[in-house]
Design a protein around this motif. Structure first.
Motif, PDB file in Angstrom:
ATOM      1  N   LEU A 178       1.035  -0.928  -0.188  1.00  0.00           N
ATOM      2  CA  LEU A 178       0.046   0.062  -0.219  1.00  0.00           C
ATOM      3  C   LEU A 178       0.613   1.407  -0.029  1.00  0.00           C
ATOM      4  CD1 LEU A 178      -2.892  -0.541   2.862  1.00  0.00           C
ATOM      5  CD2 LEU A 178      -2.911  -1.535   0.286  1.00  0.00           C
ATOM      6  N   THR A 179       0.233   2.381  -0.826  1.00  0.00           N
ATOM      7  CA  THR A 179       0.573   3.128  -0.605  1.00  0.00           C
ATOM      8  C   THR A 179       1.130   4.194   1.051  1.00  0.00           C
ATOM      9  OG1 THR A 179       0.847   4.135  -2.601  1.00  0.00           O
ATOM     10  CG2 THR A 179       1.234   5.993  -1.860  1.00  0.00           C
ATOM     11  N   LEU A 180       1.748   4.447   2.216  1.00  0.00           N
ATOM     12  CA  LEU A 180       1.506   4.549   3.067  1.00  0.00           C
ATOM     13  C   LEU A 180       2.115   6.425   2.722  1.00  0.00           C
ATOM     14  CD1 LEU A 180       3.697   1.915   5.158  1.00  0.00           C
ATOM     15  CD2 LEU A 180       1.249   2.380   4.725  1.00  0.00           C
ATOM     16  N   ASP A 181       0.371   7.718   3.512  1.00  0.00           N
ATOM     17  CA  ASP A 181       0.230   8.684   3.466  1.00  0.00           C
ATOM     18  C   ASP A 181       0.452   9.476   4.867  1.00  0.00           C
ATOM     19  OD1 ASP A 181      -0.622  11.443   3.596  1.00  0.00           O
ATOM     20  OD2 ASP A 181      -1.240  11.216   2.777  1.00  0.00           O
ATOM     21  N   ARG A 182       2.253   9.481   5.109  1.00  0.00           N
ATOM     22  CA  ARG A 182       3.085   9.747   6.641  1.00  0.00           C
ATOM     23  C   ARG A 182       2.387  11.207   7.063  1.00  0.00           C
ATOM     24  NH1 ARG A 182       8.877  11.343   8.173  1.00  0.00           N
ATOM     25  NH2 ARG A 182       8.222  11.888  10.756  1.00  0.00           N
ATOM     26  N   SER A 183       1.310  11.608   6.102  1.00  0.00           N
ATOM     27  CA  SER A 183       0.278  13.082   6.417  1.00  0.00           C
ATOM     28  C   SER A 183      -1.102  11.890   7.195  1.00  0.00           C
ATOM     29  CB  SER A 183       0.399  13.689   5.942  1.00  0.00           C
ATOM     30  OG  SER A 183      -1.072  13.542   4.548  1.00  0.00           O
ATOM     31  N   ILE A 184      -1.497  10.771   6.571  1.00  0.00           N
ATOM     32  CA  ILE A 184      -2.498  10.983   7.902  1.00  0.00           C
ATOM     33  C   ILE A 184      -2.043   9.791   8.823  1.00  0.00           C
ATOM     34  CG2 ILE A 184      -3.571   8.719   6.904  1.00  0.00           C
ATOM     35  CD1 ILE A 184      -3.999   9.243   4.563  1.00  0.00           C
ATOM     36  N   TRP A 185      -0.972   9.719   9.126  1.00  0.00           N
ATOM     37  CA  TRP A 185      -0.598   8.211  10.164  1.00  0.00           C
ATOM     38  C   TRP A 185       0.343   9.433  11.005  1.00  0.00           C
ATOM     39  CZ3 TRP A 185      -2.636   4.051  10.727  1.00  0.00           C
ATOM     40  CH2 TRP A 185      -2.849   3.740   9.872  1.00  0.00           C
ATOM     41  N   ASP A 186       1.166  10.530  10.648  1.00  0.00           N
ATOM     42  CA  ASP A 186       1.318  11.653  12.261  1.00  0.00           C
ATOM     43  C   ASP A 186      -0.041  12.394  12.231  1.00  0.00           C
ATOM     44  OD1 ASP A 186       4.176  12.137  11.143  1.00  0.00           O
ATOM     45  OD2 ASP A 186       3.803  13.352   9.608  1.00  0.00           O
ATOM     46  N   ASP A 187      -1.463  11.966  11.462  1.00  0.00           N
ATOM     47  CA  ASP A 187      -2.879  12.607  12.048  1.00  0.00           C
ATOM     48  C   ASP A 187      -3.450  12.230  13.412  1.00  0.00           C
ATOM     49  OD1 ASP A 187      -4.891  14.921  12.349  1.00  0.00           O
ATOM     50  OD2 ASP A 187      -6.081  13.087  11.318  1.00  0.00           O
ATOM     51  N   ARG A 188      -2.969  11.047  13.029  1.00  0.00           N
ATOM     52  CA  ARG A 188      -2.982   9.526  14.143  1.00  0.00           C
ATOM     53  C   ARG A 188      -2.420   9.691  15.248  1.00  0.00           C
ATOM     54  NH1 ARG A 188      -5.784   4.619  11.349  1.00  0.00           N
ATOM     55  NH2 ARG A 188      -7.964   5.612   9.273  1.00  0.00           N
ATOM     56  N   LEU A 189      -1.466   9.862  14.805  1.00  0.00           N
ATOM     57  CA  LEU A 189      -0.147  10.334  16.051  1.00  0.00           C
ATOM     58  C   LEU A 189      -0.716  11.255  17.081  1.00  0.00           C
ATOM     59  CD1 LEU A 189       2.075   9.504  17.895  1.00  0.00           C
ATOM     60  CD2 LEU A 189       3.120  10.068  16.323  1.00  0.00           C
ATOM     61  N   LYS A 190      -1.086  12.245  16.625  1.00  0.00           N
ATOM     62  CA  LYS A 190      -1.836  13.437  17.315  1.00  0.00           C
ATOM     63  C   LYS A 190      -3.193  13.039  18.046  1.00  0.00           C
ATOM     64  CE  LYS A 190      -2.476  18.312  16.037  1.00  0.00           C
ATOM     65  NZ  LYS A 190      -2.468  19.256  15.300  1.00  0.00           N
ATOM     66  N   LYS A 191      -4.168  12.291  17.456  1.00  0.00           N
ATOM     67  CA  LYS A 191      -4.921  13.129  17.571  1.00  0.00           C
ATOM     68  C   LYS A 191      -4.729  11.493  19.258  1.00  0.00           C
ATOM     69  CE  LYS A 191      -8.062  12.786  13.823  1.00  0.00           C
ATOM     70  NZ  LYS A 191      -8.922  12.305  12.663  1.00  0.00           N
ATOM     71  N   LEU A 192      -4.169  10.895  19.218  1.00  0.00           N
ATOM     72  CA  LEU A 192      -3.549   9.856  20.340  1.00  0.00           C
ATOM     73  C   LEU A 192      -3.034  10.479  21.437  1.00  0.00           C
ATOM     74  CD1 LEU A 192      -2.667   6.442  18.742  1.00  0.00           C
ATOM     75  CD2 LEU A 192      -4.379   6.846  20.170  1.00  0.00           C
ATOM     76  N   GLN A 193      -2.137  11.864  21.154  1.00  0.00           N
ATOM     77  CA  GLN A 193      -1.999  12.635  22.545  1.00  0.00           C
ATOM     78  C   GLN A 193      -2.600  13.458  23.238  1.00  0.00           C
ATOM     79  OE1 GLN A 193       1.389  12.348  22.564  1.00  0.00           O
ATOM     80  NE2 GLN A 193       2.147  11.919  21.216  1.00  0.00           N
TER      81      GLN A 193
END
Length: 226
Positions: free
Chosen positions: A190-205
């Motif tokens: 899969l193509t992994l969009d870093r911005s999506i996963w950075d956003d999820r990391l932020k949402k867990l903070q």
């Protein structure tokens, strides 16, 4: 998740806290009322020697909790409402590995890549890794990767599976916080969009570890109040 890096802890149950105050085992209705009032909902879980704190995203419910490997590995899983521990589109997972911090060979990076290796072994032709690197969570070292299988092993419902994996070295133990998603199967990585996963990391903070205060119970004011 299919790789479930099985290594776990003691547990207890999670408490939910709203901003600087909280409610032990608050109901879904109470939690949503606090969200509407503008409070940040965090989950506080005693795992072995420390409290593990992270933000609690909207719409998830606990579906599985266990203590295995002779009491050395703890796992707690959450999925969206209406889904199950077996059939899900997203899953939050908290784990603890007892006394792992005393192992001189262990590090947050090594643990993160060992977990990612579980993905690669499961789907070598469709594996993809996104290295988000080392971070600090307060006084604790952590490491973040995103590991993905275009086609995850599944006999009845082929699918892709991608997980944000945060590994944390505590005072005595190691912990992970994970956010996984499933989607259509793909023969290719899969193509992994870093911005999506950075956003999820932020949402867990905020993600943090706190010491256990003797005699203190939910909602753990010494931890969530700081």
């Amino acid at each position: 998740m299919f790789f479930n890096f099985k290594v776990l802890a003691l547990a207890g149950y999670a408490a939910w806290a709203a901003s600087a105050y909280g409610a032990e085992k608050a109901s879904e209705g109470e939690i949503e009322k606090l969200r509407r009032e503008g409070h940040t909902i965090t989950q506080v879980t005693p795992i072995f020697s420390q409290l593990v704190v992270r933000s609690f995203p909207k719409g998830f419910k606990p579906v599985f909790e266990d203590l295995t490997q002779n009491g050395s590995f703890f796992i707690h899983e959450f999925v969206p409402e209406g889904e199950s521990a077996e059939i899900w589109t997203e899953m939050l997972t908290d784990t603890g590995m007892k006394d792992m911090a005393s192992n001189p060979q262990a590090s947050p990076r090594a643990l993160a890549f060992a977990m990612a290796d579980g993905f690669e072994k499961a789907c070598p032709s469709s594996f993809k890794l996104l290295d988000l690197g080392a971070i600090e969570l307060g006084d604790y070292d952590a490491f973040v990767v995103v590991a993905s299988c275009g086609t995850a092993p599944a006999a009845n419902h082929p699918h892709s599976e991608t997980a944000l994996i945060i590994t944390i070295k505590g005072e005595k133990d190691y912990y992970t916080v994970q956010w996984a998603q499933r989607g259509p199967a793909s023969k290719l990585p899969l193509t992994l969009d870093r911005s999506i996963w950075d956003d999820r990391l932020k949402k867990l903070q905020p993600i943090k570890l706190c010491s256990v205060t003797q005699g203190e119970g939910p909602p753990y004011p010494s931890c969530v109040g700081n």
